[in-house]
Motif scaffolding. Structure first.
Motif, mmCIF file in Angstrom:
data_model
loop_
_atom_site.group_PDB
_atom_site.id
_atom_site.type_symbol
_atom_site.label_atom_id
_atom_site.label_comp_id
_atom_site.label_asym_id
_atom_site.label_seq_id
_atom_site.Cartn_x
_atom_site.Cartn_y
_atom_site.Cartn_z
ATOM 1 N N MET A 180 37.258 43.322 51.121
ATOM 2 C CA MET A 180 37.369 44.134 49.908
ATOM 3 C C MET A 180 38.454 45.198 50.072
ATOM 4 N N ALA A 181 38.595 45.727 51.275
ATOM 5 C CA ALA A 181 39.649 46.720 51.520
ATOM 6 C C ALA A 181 41.028 46.097 51.314
ATOM 7 N N LEU B 58 41.681 43.471 49.479
ATOM 8 C CA LEU B 58 41.806 43.175 48.054
ATOM 9 C C LEU B 58 42.258 44.418 47.290
ATOM 10 N N LEU B 59 41.626 45.537 47.577
ATOM 11 C CA LEU B 59 41.971 46.784 46.895
ATOM 12 C C LEU B 59 43.389 47.235 47.252
ATOM 13 N N CYS B 60 43.729 47.133 48.540
ATOM 14 C CA CYS B 60 45.071 47.560 48.968
ATOM 15 C C CYS B 60 46.154 46.714 48.314
ATOM 16 N N ALA B 61 45.927 45.394 48.263
ATOM 17 C CA ALA B 61 46.934 44.503 47.695
ATOM 18 C C ALA B 61 47.039 44.653 46.186
ATOM 19 N N ALA C 78 28.370 37.970 51.738
ATOM 20 C CA ALA C 78 28.488 39.425 51.868
ATOM 21 C C ALA C 78 29.641 39.955 51.013
ATOM 22 N N VAL C 79 30.725 39.184 50.914
ATOM 23 C CA VAL C 79 31.827 39.558 50.019
ATOM 24 C C VAL C 79 31.342 39.544 48.572
ATOM 25 N N PHE D 267 31.421 45.952 42.223
ATOM 26 C CA PHE D 267 32.611 46.265 41.444
ATOM 27 C C PHE D 267 32.559 45.611 40.060
ATOM 28 N N GLY D 268 31.385 45.162 39.669
ATOM 29 C CA GLY D 268 31.228 44.560 38.350
ATOM 30 C C GLY D 268 31.969 43.260 38.169
#
Length: 310
Positions: free
Chosen positions: A106-107, A109-112, A155-156, A163-164
């Motif tokens: 997730m980190a 994903l958010l960074c990209a 888990a992902v 995050f909806g």
């Protein structure tokens, strides 16, 4: 006499010292050919990392080998058929890094998607004084596709729900007990999501699974994340997709030729690169080291291994 272990990967000094209290530890990379040839008949155990290779040729050189203890979940680098033929036990350390890897996915994903690394550079260069950073896509409420819905994939999915996000997945078979949409084809999955996260196992079955067709289906606003195995993504196809805007961005923690990363990848501004560290938290690594030791101790005490692969 202490059983001889051949260490194929670098381990914390404290753990090597701990092993040394019970085993005769030999560092593979420190041996020349003559030394290795002399040592080989005595080696009863091998300790290696999940991203390392233990081919048939090496197993055949170790006639006294009884156990290969893998530090990590994956074991696609181990020739399991050769291990079976030579009656060698293989163990790994499953389930200990699931949460760490999922949060790292997730980190990335958010960074990209939100371009956090580039935005950091924007501030450091002083560019903020000349105007605002360009807008980025929204993550909340997006559509996520997970390739491989095992422990880590699930888990992902749990984090994505926070995050909806609408969750879909691909895998060998559907999981009817889970409330997510199943796609029997990765290309169809990619075409229906905004974010594609690779959580599948490595090996021949998934080699090059994320290819040009899948990336084209993901599309120019799509983001790819890989925290599984570098071999699953066709790197040339990914380079082309990133360069030509066929996908928006990528976040990669694994690569085909680790620790070597393509200069072409490193030159691209729309990919976040990390050094296979998704599971590398202090708590998890210590638990994994403890399990490696426990598997070795059990085996050489004549007891069943705690987490056998074969």
């Amino acid at each position: 006499m202490k059983p001889t272990l051949l260490l194929l990967c670098r381990l914390p000094d404290s753990f090597v010292n701990r092993l040394g209290e019970h085993f005769d530890c030999q560092l593979h990379w420190a041996l020349d050919e003559v030394q290795f040839t002399a040592l080989a008949p005595k080696v009863r155990g091998v300790v290696t990392a999940a991203n390392a290779s233990v081919p048939r040729s090496l197993i055949a050189q170790l006639p006294a080998l009884e156990i290969i203890s893998v530090l990590g979940v994956g074991y696609d680098g181990i020739d399991l058929e050769a291990a079976r033929e030579h009656k060698v036990r293989v163990t790994n350390t499953p389930g200990l890094s699931t949460e760490d890897i999922a949060e790292f996915a997730m980190a990335l994903l958010l960074c990209a998607a939100r371009q956090i690394v580039n935005a950091d550079r924007f501030v450091r260069r002083g560019d903020w004084a000349t105007g605002r950073y360009p807008m980025t896509p929204r993550v909340f409420g997006g559509r996520i596709g997970i390739v491989g819905l095992g422990r880590i994939g699930q888990a992902v999915a749990t984090r994505a729900e926070a995050f909806g996000m609408a969750v879909a997945y691909s895998g060998r078979t559907p999981k009817p007990d889970l409330p997510y949409r199943w796609c029997d084809d990765v290309r169809d999955l990619a075409a229906s999501v905004d974010f594609l996260v690779v959580c599948a196992s490595g090996g021949a079955e998934t080699d090059g699974l994320i290819n040009r067709a899948v990336l084209a289906a993901l599309g120019p606003r799509g983001v790819l994340v890989n925290i599984a195995r570098g071999s699953i993504v066709d790197e040339d196809a990914l380079l082309e997709a990133l360069r030509e805007g066929k996908i928006l961005a990528a976040g990669l923690d694994v690569f085909g030729d680790e620790p070597h990363v393509s200069p072409a990848l490193k030159a691209l501004p729309n990919v976040v690169l990390t050094p296979h560290m998704a599971s590398s938290t202090e708590a998890t690594v210590q638990a994994m080291l403890d399990l490696v030791f426990a598997n070795l101790a059990a085996h050489f005490a004549g007891e069943p291994a705690l987490t056998p692969v074969n």
